[in-house]
Motif scaffolding. Structure first.
Motif, short mmCIF file in Angstrom:
data_model
loop_
_atom_site.label_atom_id
_atom_site.label_comp_id
_atom_site.label_asym_id
_atom_site.label_seq_id
_atom_site.Cartn_x
_atom_site.Cartn_y
_atom_site.Cartn_z
N GLY A 284 0.82 -1.21 0.00
CA GLY A 284 0.00 0.00 0.00
C GLY A 284 0.86 1.26 0.00
O GLY A 284 0.56 2.23 -0.72
N ILE A 285 1.91 1.25 0.79
CA ILE A 285 2.84 2.39 0.82
C ILE A 285 3.49 2.58 -0.55
O ILE A 285 3.59 3.70 -1.06
N ALA A 291 1.81 7.77 -6.77
CA ALA A 291 1.03 8.99 -7.00
C ALA A 291 1.95 10.20 -7.15
O ALA A 291 1.66 11.13 -7.92
N PHE A 292 3.07 10.18 -6.44
CA PHE A 292 4.02 11.29 -6.50
C PHE A 292 4.94 11.19 -7.72
O PHE A 292 5.72 12.09 -7.99
N LEU A 293 4.83 10.06 -8.44
CA LEU A 293 5.60 9.88 -9.67
C LEU A 293 4.73 10.10 -10.90
O LEU A 293 5.17 9.83 -12.03
N VAL A 360 -4.63 16.58 -1.38
CA VAL A 360 -4.58 15.13 -1.55
C VAL A 360 -3.20 14.58 -1.24
O VAL A 360 -3.06 13.53 -0.60
N ASP A 361 -2.14 15.27 -1.67
CA ASP A 361 -0.78 14.77 -1.44
C ASP A 361 -0.49 14.63 0.06
O ASP A 361 0.07 13.63 0.51
N GLY A 362 -0.88 15.64 0.82
CA GLY A 362 -0.66 15.58 2.26
C GLY A 362 -1.45 14.46 2.91
O GLY A 362 -0.97 13.80 3.84
N MET A 363 -2.68 14.23 2.42
CA MET A 363 -3.49 13.14 2.95
C MET A 363 -2.83 11.79 2.68
O MET A 363 -2.81 10.92 3.56
N LEU A 364 -2.28 11.60 1.48
CA LEU A 364 -1.61 10.34 1.17
C LEU A 364 -0.37 10.14 2.04
O LEU A 364 -0.08 9.02 2.47
N VAL A 365 0.35 11.22 2.33
CA VAL A 365 1.51 11.12 3.21
C VAL A 365 1.07 10.68 4.61
O VAL A 365 1.73 9.85 5.26
N ALA A 366 -0.05 11.21 5.08
CA ALA A 366 -0.58 10.81 6.39
C ALA A 366 -0.92 9.33 6.41
O ALA A 366 -0.62 8.62 7.38
#
Length: 388
Positions: A284-285, A291-293, A360-366
């Protein structure tokens, strides 16, 4: 043959009760935009309409095994279904926000009763491979319910409105209770003895569960899974345009169910259940990292929920693998109910807040942080088991 068919019918009926319990979350999470439009002045507080149904389970989950034995699982299940049906019928009147919020707390009593009593009955009326198949079927109830609500429920909401949607759910819950009552399923869990509701009993139950690295391992991992499951199902589809959101909302839980059914039984012949769980979190990680790529969020969402199927299947398998006796298994399942409800309670408000602050990016990092914490907790508990 007749007995086998009867047991099969009862197992499917119990699974349908689970679908009703899961829809207590899905009926808010899937049409989240429509529910939010009922109470436009409450903003981010709408998230609590989804998660507060978990409050009762978070408080009393550790005692749920004893409660089931004391009342009897069949009676507890029928009570939960009838109560849930009546609450949903009341919600069809579309009351004010705070009244709706209070009704969701009451609905939490129904949810806890169903998710503890139904699998207990399943385990008692089946044996051997049939029991394994029944428990795998049970593990899919959340994902299947969300998929059905995304594909069918949203169409009902679009054509007839939330009121009809809630009323239909309530009617189906009461109908399921009536059929189960006619089945007259009777099982013997032994003498219930005296049950204490005091704070001391509650503290003793928690101390016994969470001091054991075997009993507590599946519930702790389950907490981090549920912290993101319902919340991401509610939030991610809203990030897409047009019909894409409803399509993704249906495919996300379905992907997890498919991988859980196909991969977990095979993987468990080579790996421990905890290894399967940690692999699911690690994958999952990795998928969220894509997503960041530049990987489209639609693929990330579906891929993430596919690999979370490993966590789902592995967690249910971990309980009997790590705990030999029926008593410790019951304690672990009760703690899973507690941790699952705690994760559901906190997940949506927390991730909505993170989404509002960081996007969204910050949520995925969380979410990555949650899954790293899950892997770390499992590794720490495994070390404790080895040292014991």
């Amino acid at each position: 043959m007749a007995r086998s068919f009867k047991v099969l019918f009862q197992v499917v009926l119990l699974w349908m009760a689970g679908l009703g319990a899961a829809t207590q979350f899905a009926k808010i999470a899937v049409p989240f935009t429509e529910v939010s439009s009922l109470y436009p002045e409450f903003g981010d507080a709408i998230g609590w309409l989804l998660s507060i149904v978990s409050l009762i389970g978070a408080l009393l989950g550790a005692l749920s095994g004893s409660i089931t034995t004391w009342i009897g699982p069949s009676r507890l299940l029928i009570f939960g279904l009838v109560l849930g049906g009546l609450v949903s019928l009341f919600q069809a009147t579309e009351p004010g926000f705070y009244v709706m919020l209070a009704s969701r707390v009451v609905e939490g009593m129904s949810h806890l009763a169903i998710v503890v009593a139904a699998p207990t009955i399943m385990a008692q009326i089946t044996v051997g491979r049939a029991r394994n198949a029944a428990m795998v079927l049970w593990s899919t109830f959340f994902g299947v319910a969300f998929a059905l609500n995304a594909w069918i429920g949203l169409q009902i909401v679009d054509q007839f409105g939330l009121s009809v949607f809630f009323a239909l759910h309530g009617g189906l819950m009461i109908l399921t209770a009536a059929i189960l009552a006619l089945c007259r399923i009777r099982i013997d869990l032994g003498e219930p003895g005296e049950f204490n509701w005091g704070w001391r009993a509650l503290l003793r139950a928690h101390a016994r569960i969470y001091s054991s690295p075997r009993v507590t391992a599946p519930p702790i991992g389950w907490f981090f899974y549920t912290l993101t499951f319902v919340s991401l199902l509610a939030i991610l589809p809203g990030q897409f345009q047009g019909n894409t959101g409803s399509i993704v909302a249906g495919l996300m839980p379905l992907a997890g169910i498919v991988l859980s059914w196909l991969a977990v039984p095979l993987m468990l012949t080579y790996l421990t259940s905890v290894a399967v769980i940690n692999l699911g979190f690690a994958l999952g990680i990795a998928i969220m990292g894509t997503a960041f790529l530049g990987c489209p969020l639609t693929y990330v969402a579906i891929g993430l929920f596919a690999v979370l199927g490993l966590v789902q299947g592995g967690s249910f398998a971990a309980v009997p693998e790590l705990n030999d006796s029926a008593e410790t298994q019951a304690l672990s399942y009760g703690a899973m109910a507690q941790m699952g409800n705690s994760g559901n309670l906190l997940g949506t408000p927390v991730l909505l807040a993170v989404l509002g602050l960081t996007g969204v990016d910050g949520m995925l990092v969380a979410v990555v942080g949650f899954y790293l914490a899950a892997i770390g907790a499992h590794l720490w508990l495994a070390r404790r088991r080895m040292a014991a």
